[in-house]
Design a protein around this motif. Structure first.
Motif, PDB file in Angstrom:
ATOM      1  N   LYS A 117      -0.536   0.953   2.354  1.00 32.60           N
ATOM      2  CA  LYS A 117      -0.610  -0.195   1.435  1.00 32.60           C
ATOM      3  C   LYS A 117      -0.847   0.279   0.007  1.00 32.60           C
ATOM      4  O   LYS A 117      -0.213  -0.215  -0.944  1.00 32.60           O
ATOM      5  CB  LYS A 117      -1.754  -1.136   1.854  1.00 32.60           C
ATOM      6  N   ARG A 121       1.669  -0.232  -2.982  1.00 28.15           N
ATOM      7  CA  ARG A 121       1.214  -1.009  -4.136  1.00 28.15           C
ATOM      8  C   ARG A 121       1.436  -0.215  -5.422  1.00 28.15           C
ATOM      9  O   ARG A 121       1.922  -0.741  -6.424  1.00 28.15           O
ATOM     10  CB  ARG A 121      -0.276  -1.339  -3.972  1.00 28.15           C
ATOM     11  N   SER A 126       6.371  -4.498  -3.039  1.00 24.57           N
ATOM     12  CA  SER A 126       5.707  -5.615  -2.360  1.00 24.57           C
ATOM     13  C   SER A 126       6.217  -5.791  -0.938  1.00 24.57           C
ATOM     14  O   SER A 126       5.474  -6.229  -0.042  1.00 24.57           O
ATOM     15  CB  SER A 126       5.922  -6.911  -3.134  1.00 24.57           C
ATOM     16  N   THR A 127       7.465  -5.462  -0.704  1.00 20.78           N
ATOM     17  CA  THR A 127       8.028  -5.578   0.641  1.00 20.78           C
ATOM     18  C   THR A 127       7.238  -4.707   1.608  1.00 20.78           C
ATOM     19  O   THR A 127       6.822  -5.152   2.697  1.00 20.78           O
ATOM     20  CB  THR A 127       9.505  -5.142   0.631  1.00 20.78           C
ATOM     21  N   VAL A 129       4.232  -3.439   1.119  1.00 20.88           N
ATOM     22  CA  VAL A 129       2.853  -3.928   1.194  1.00 20.88           C
ATOM     23  C   VAL A 129       2.761  -5.044   2.233  1.00 20.88           C
ATOM     24  O   VAL A 129       1.849  -5.064   3.082  1.00 20.88           O
ATOM     25  CB  VAL A 129       2.370  -4.439  -0.179  1.00 20.88           C
ATOM     26  N   GLU A 180      -0.999 -13.536   2.540  1.00 13.75           N
ATOM     27  CA  GLU A 180      -0.672 -12.635   1.427  1.00 13.75           C
ATOM     28  C   GLU A 180       0.577 -11.821   1.744  1.00 13.75           C
ATOM     29  O   GLU A 180       1.422 -11.579   0.876  1.00 13.75           O
ATOM     30  CB  GLU A 180      -1.846 -11.687   1.158  1.00 13.75           C
ATOM     31  N   GLU A 184       3.913 -11.561  -0.405  1.00 11.38           N
ATOM     32  CA  GLU A 184       4.471 -10.268  -0.847  1.00 11.38           C
ATOM     33  C   GLU A 184       5.939 -10.162  -0.433  1.00 11.38           C
ATOM     34  O   GLU A 184       6.795  -9.745  -1.224  1.00 11.38           O
ATOM     35  CB  GLU A 184       3.684  -9.101  -0.230  1.00 11.38           C
ATOM     36  N   SER A 187       8.308 -12.134  -2.498  1.00 11.88           N
ATOM     37  CA  SER A 187       8.450 -11.799  -3.918  1.00 11.88           C
ATOM     38  C   SER A 187       9.770 -11.127  -4.230  1.00 11.88           C
ATOM     39  O   SER A 187      10.216 -11.103  -5.383  1.00 11.88           O
ATOM     40  CB  SER A 187       7.295 -10.875  -4.339  1.00 11.88           C
TER      41      SER A 187
END
Lengths: 483, 391
Positions: A117, A121, A126-127, A129, A180, A184, A187
């Protein structure tokens, strides 16, 4: 002159030799071990995470819970059979030992998931994560299923005495984490793991958009699963939340959207169930369970050939921990049926589970029509005949849970389903350990208790809430009705 | 594929250090017909390097560390006597006795114990000798947790073990309504493999050119885990299982025949408490497989035995050839012809092959993890003929 020349040459040789030795003794080839790297790129680390969690989901904990719900039986009196008879403890070499616990927290577990992670990050991916958060939720959620309150919120490599988090707090935290993850994944940032995503893209032929979509659906199904884990305690609000999540969950009945392990026939990459059959020396100790085999026989279930070997009578049957069974009638797994093949992919979070969560939750909240639709959706893919209308909500729920019991064979989730619904109506195994019910959880491993003062003694664990996890309100006993 | 190592790096290890104080006395008597020595020692080893356990939830299970300080304190006594010293014959006797008391003085702050065993859960724990076994035992009064252990009582219902044990001696065995003892869910120290004392008796008698000598080795106290017996119990192939109940189910009540009453008649003799005191229990497959099969999750306590023994370590007979022709023809001053036998007999209450054996061998035993019998080979009995050429 000749002597002076010799002296000069020797001196030069010594000087060069000394310089050479000095460089040899201080070079990085001496101080750095190429086989023991101190930093890892995200790609190989993520492969390690997936392999570690395949092991956790398919190894001794899964085998033991399979026995406890009597989907598996056992013979020969060794540790496999004794585990089924609740002979286990904080140092057992099955399930409660620190090996399983280490799979949760150690290399390939939480510590590496968090590293993935962090690396993702830092790279703005984001994928990735989001995917890592889903893995963390599956790992920690399963660990909490097995041990209840576990170290989580304050776990890091420097905390010497991590406290136990309340199981419901963990489940709540995982709901947040999964939400979350969904954000993510939505996004649209980052390329994700590409072909090191062994679940959905081992061939490297899937687009990142497809991967995001599949992981998003897995996240929703996991959310639904974790809501169901609170349902015995919280009732309708939990069922309602589970329905809302599952309606966005895995929607592909072909299995291509399932979170399944990935294995090959290469020795070190084989399915753990297969490895246990072939390489452990204890393979034939594990057998089909009578409760599961009888139910599947009664329905002429086509999945029997995938789950079991033919018995000596040419059919399928299981062993019973409580009653002596004709050995010729018992199926084992030595022939490596498809679910035990070296490269068999075991579904951990599946479309079938998602449909049956919907069916159970609708039935529990009185919407039998919707419950029947989702049950029949799932039955149609087996294929098995649809369930006709007219069943009471309780009877329908019982049918749903029996189908889930079959569909989730080899999945640790079956023990949660049993704890919540007391289906199947199995008789707890007669035992000398003082258990009058199927054990509600595992002992914390002694290796953790030795160094973590927050872990209670085994006798205290036994005496607390009937050795059951928070939310497991009702201790199942034989023919208990649904709560 | 990469995963993080679960053994945490140890960046600052120091060398182990030992301080020893030793005092001794050597004495001679009767014109050297006898001598004796007494030695007392007190050795403290600090910064002993052990794999210090870490909470597994940190992602690591251990880290090499200067984790322990250990004390060894003891006596060594020897007495050698030569009662007969003549040109043609002589007799001498040697006695040795030693006692070592080993204790772990300290460990790191974060752990209760450090596992040092390579097979069983043998540990270093503060206040205990190194190598004690943290295993499983029966529920016993004053030994098991009297508050958290809730047990069945006479007349039905349950109560705390402590209440059931009121008025009964420490160590009394709890017996459930079916007449069987139960496993204590909490682990406890069940074995100390360290001997109370060791000794030997050596003697030799010489008559002209013939000498006979012998050596007896003595180990007193100490315990051994007989995992071989536990495994054979579990398999139903140990001689003890020849007499067994007929079982239709592997449960306390699933067997009939071969009844025993716990606490009497040579069957786990000692005080018992609980609703099953005096109730006959059928000893069969359930008992041997599911309760006392110690290597396979069974209870360790029945597998612990006294490891003491007296062993006839060696007897030898020597004849010395020193006739003039030996020097003349062969160029040697003498030739000793010797026949000897080693490990000829043991006197022991141990029911396995050899109480001296250890699964991890001498190295493991030397590190404290001795007293483990799990299908290991006994000491070999050997016979030797030797020729010694003296120049």
């Amino acid at each position: 002159m000749r002597r002076n020349t010799d002296v000069a040459l020797v001196s030069l040789g010594l000087l060069l030799g000394t310089t050479g030795c000095d460089a040899f003794l201080t070079g990085n080839k001496l101080s750095e071990n190429p086989n023991l790297p101190t930093a890892a790129a995200i790609q190989p680390l993520f492969v390690g995470v997936q392999a570690g969690q395949f092991t956790f989901q398919e190894a001794t904990a899964a085998m033991m819970t399979c026995e406890w719900v009597q989907a598996c039986g056992a013979a020969n009196g060794r540790f496999v059979q004794q585990a089924g008879q609740y002979v286990f403890g904080e140092t057992s070499n099955i399930a409660a030992n620190f090996g399983d616990w280490l799979q949760v927290y150690g290399g390939g577990g939480l510590v590496d998931i968090r590293r993935v992670k962090a690396l993702a990050r830092a790279a703005g991916d984001s994928t990735w994560v989001g995917i890592a958060k889903v893995w963390e939720a599956l790992t920690i959620g399963t660990a909490s299923d097995l041990w209840g309150d576990i170290p989580y919120s304050q776990v890091d490599t420097n905390t010497t005495n991590p406290p136990l988090d309340d199981r419901f707090a963990i489940l709540g935290s995982l709901q947040t984490s999964l939400s979350e993850a969904i954000t993510e994944l939505a996004s649209g940032l980052g390329a994700g793991p590409g072909n090191v995503d062994l679940i959905f893209n081992p061939g490297g032929d899937q687009s990142v958009a497809t991967l995001r979509a599949k992981w998003t659906r897995v996240a929703y199904t996991l959310k639904a699963r974790f809501y169901m884990h609170t349902a015995e305690s919280l009732g309708v609000p939990a069922y309602t939340a589970a329905i809302a999540a599952a309606l966005n969950g895995i929607g592909d009945p072909t299995g291509q959207g399932d979170l399944r392990s990935f294995h090959t026939k290469v020795t070190a990459e084989r399915n753990m169930w297969s490895q246990f059959q072939v390489s452990s020396g204890f393979g034939t100790d594990l057998e089909a369970g009578k409760a599961l085999a009888d139910y599947m026989n009664a329905r002429n279930d086509p999945r029997r050939a995938a789950y079991f070997c033919l018995n000596a009578l040419g059919g399928y049957g299981g062993d019973d921990f409580n009653v002596v069974v004709n050995p010729d009638s018992i199926s084992n797994f030595a022939c490596l049926p498809p679910r035990f093949a070296a490269d068999a992919r075991i579904p951990y979070v599946s479309w079938a589970e998602n449909e049956l969560i919907l069916a159970e939750a609708y039935a529990a909240t009185g919407d039998t029509a919707s419950a029947r639709v989702h049950l029949n959706n799932e039955l149609a893919t087996v294929p098995l005949p649809a369930v006709a209308s007219g069943l009471s909500a309780a009877a329908l729920r019982d049918t749903v849970m029996m189908e889930k019991y079959v569909a989730l064979f080899q999945n640790i989730e079956t023990i949660d389903d049993y704890r919540r619904t007391c289906v199947p109506a199995i008789t707890p195994v007669s035992n000398g350990q003082g258990f009058t019910h199927v054990p509600g959880r595992l002992y914390y491993p002694q290796a953790e208790r030795n160094t973590n003062t927050n872990i209670p003694d085994p006798s205290v664990q036994l005496a607390t809430h009937g050795f059951r996890n928070k939310g497991d309100v009702h201790a199942c006993q034989g023919s208990d009705a649904l709560p | 594929m990469v995963t993080r190592s679960e053994l945490k790096a140890a960046p600052s290890l120091k060398p182990e250090r030992s301080k020893e104080f030793e005092a001794g006395l050597d004495l001679g008597f009767f014109k050297d017909r006898a001598d004796a020595s007494i030695t007392w020692y007190d050795k403290k080893s600090s910064d002993v390097i052990l794999p210090e356990p870490l909470p597994v939830s940190t992602g690591y299970f251990a880290q090499g560390s200067n984790a322990a300080s250990i004390q060894n304190r003891g006596w060594e006594v020897s007495l050698n006597m030569r009662p007969l010293v003549r040109a043609d014959y002589g007799w001498d006797v040697g006695l040795q006795w030693a006692r070592n008391r080993n204790k772990v003085l300290s460990l790191g702050a974060g752990e209760q114990f450090i596992v040092i065993g390579d097979f069983n859960n043998q540990i270093a724990m503060v206040g205990q000798p190194i190598g004690v076994y943290l295993g499983s035992g029966f529920l016993r009064c004053g030994v098991s947790n009297g508050t958290t252990n809730v047990v069945a009582v006479a007349g039905g219902g349950t109560d705390s073990l402590g209440a059931v044990c009121q008025g009964h001696p420490r160590g009394a065995l709890y017996v459930d309504p079916n007449g069987f003892p139960l496993q204590d869910p909490d682990p406890r120290l069940v074995q100390d493999p360290n001997y109370d004392w060791t000794g030997s008796v050596r003697s030799s008698f010489r008559y002209r050119k013939i000498q006979v000598s012998g050596l007896l080795d003595i180990r007193h106290g100490g315990q051994i885990w007989n995992g071989t017996k536990g495994a054979l119990w579990s398999y139903g192939t140990h001689q003890d299982t020849q007499q067994r109940a007929v079982c239709t189910a592997r449960t306390e009540t699933g067997c009939t025949g071969n009844t025993k009453i716990f606490g009497q008649g040579g069957w786990y003799d000692g005080p018992v408490v609980g609703p099953g005191a005096g109730v006959p229990a059928s000893i069969g497959e359930y008992w041997y497989r599911d309760v006392v099969g110690c290597p396979f999750l069974g209870i360790d306590e029945p597998c612990i035995e006294n490891a003491g023994f007296v062993k006839l370590r060696e007897i030898s007979l020597t004849y010395t050839l020193d006739a003039p022709w030996v020097q003349r023809s062969l160029g040697f001053s003498s030739i000793d012809l010797r026949v000897s036998g080693r490990n000829l007999h043991s006197w022991t209450s141990y029911t396995g092959y050899d109480p001296e054996t250890n699964l991890g061998g001498a190295i493991s035993g030397g590190l404290g993890a001795g007293g483990v019998d799990y299908f290991n080979n006994p000491q070999t009995r050997s016979f030797a003929f030797s020729v010694t050429l003296n120049h």
